[in-house]
Write an enzyme that holds these catalytic residues in place. Structure first.
Site, PDB file in Angstrom:
ATOM      1  N   ASP A  58       9.093   2.046  -9.960  1.00  0.00           N
ATOM      2  CA  ASP A  58       9.672   3.173  -9.230  1.00  0.00           C
ATOM      3  C   ASP A  58       8.989   4.495  -9.566  1.00  0.00           C
ATOM      4  OD1 ASP A  58      11.483   1.280  -8.361  1.00  0.00           O
ATOM      5  OD2 ASP A  58      13.271   2.428  -8.931  1.00  0.00           O
ATOM      6  N   HIS A  85       8.964   1.631 -14.260  1.00  0.00           N
ATOM      7  CA  HIS A  85       8.511   2.871 -13.619  1.00  0.00           C
ATOM      8  C   HIS A  85       7.013   3.069 -13.825  1.00  0.00           C
ATOM      9  CE1 HIS A  85      12.850   3.542 -14.008  1.00  0.00           C
ATOM     10  NE2 HIS A  85      12.733   4.399 -13.007  1.00  0.00           N
TER      11      HIS A  85
END
Length: 201
Positions: A21, A169
Site C-alpha cells: 500500500d 507498504h
C-alpha cells in the site's frame, strides 16, 4: 462485480497474496519489485492516485512485471466513511483515473482498498460500480509501525495461512524495514512451499 470484501486468494491452495500500500515510491517500490522478481513472486500494489501520477514509470514497471494494480484513493483519508457520498465517489473514481493514466493504455485496475480498511457497504458499492473488487486483508504486517524487520516477520507469521492476503507498504515513509522483512519472508515462503497469487476477483 461483487461488492463483498475479499479476504482470500484467487488460486486457493497453498498460496498467499502479497499486497503493498501507499506507493509507488521511487526509493522503495523498485526494491520491492526487484525482490519479487528474484523469487518469481507476484503482488498487488494499492496505489495512491497522486503518487502514481508523480511516478508513472513505476506504475508501468508494476504492470510490466505481471503484478496487479489496486486503487487506494486520492487522499488516503482513513475516515473516508464519515464523508459524504460525493466525496467517496471522487476519492475512488479520480484515483482510478490517475492510476490508469499512469499505467498507460490497456493496463487494468483490479481492486479498491479503502485507506485503513475503512469500508462501508456504500464505499464497497462505489468500488464495484467502477469495476473494482473491494479487498481487505487477513494478515497485517503492521510494518508502518516500524518494529524492525524481525518484528514485521513475526507479525505476519502470527496469522499466516494458505489463502492469506498479506498487508505491507512500499510507500508512505521509510520502508527500509519492510523491504528487509520482505526479503526474509520470500525466503521463508519459498522454503515452506507457498505459491504467489492475487486477491480473488
Amino acid at each position: 462485480m461483487s461488492n463483498a470484501l475479499e479476504r482470500s486468494t484467487q488460486h486457493g491452495g497453498r498460496s498467499v497474496a502479497l499486497t503493498f500500500d501507499d506507493g509507488p515510491d521511487p526509493r522503495w517500490t523498485p526494491q520491492v519489485l526487484a525482490l519479487l522478481a528474484q523469487h518469481h513472486a507476484k503482488a498487488t500494489f494499492c496505489e495512491i492516485g497522486p503518487n502514481a501520477q508523480r511516478h508513472p514509470e513505476l506504475t508501468k514497471s508494476i504492470v510490466a512485471a505481471g503484478d496487479r494494480l489496486c486503487d487506494h484513493s486520492v487522499h488516503h483519508n482513513e475516515r473516508q466513511s464519515s464523508m459524504p457520498l460525493d466525496y467517496n465517489v471522487h476519492e475512488i473514481a479520480d484515483a482510478q483515473q490517475q492510476i490508469s493514466d499512469a499505467a498507460g493504455p490497456g493496463a487494468k485496475l483490479w481492486y479498491y482498498r479503502a485507506p485503513g480498511g475503512d469500508f462501508t457497504p456504500a464505499i464497497r458499492g462505489i468500488a464495484a460500480q467502477h469495476g473494482l473488487r473491494p479487498i481487505g486483508w487477513s494478515d497485517d504486517s503492521d510494518d508502518w509501525k516500524r518494529p524492525g524487520a524481525e518484528g514485521i516477520l513475526q507479525n505476519i507469521n502470527r496469522h499466516l495461512h494458505p489463502g492469506s492476503i498479506i498487508l505491507m507498504h512500499d510507500g508512505g515513509g521509510d520502508r527500509s524495514q519492510s523491504v528487509a522483512a520482505l526479503a526474509k519472508l520470500l525466503d521463508q515462503l519459498d522454503a515452506q512451499g507457498y505459491t504467489y497469487s492475487f486477491p480473488a476477483r
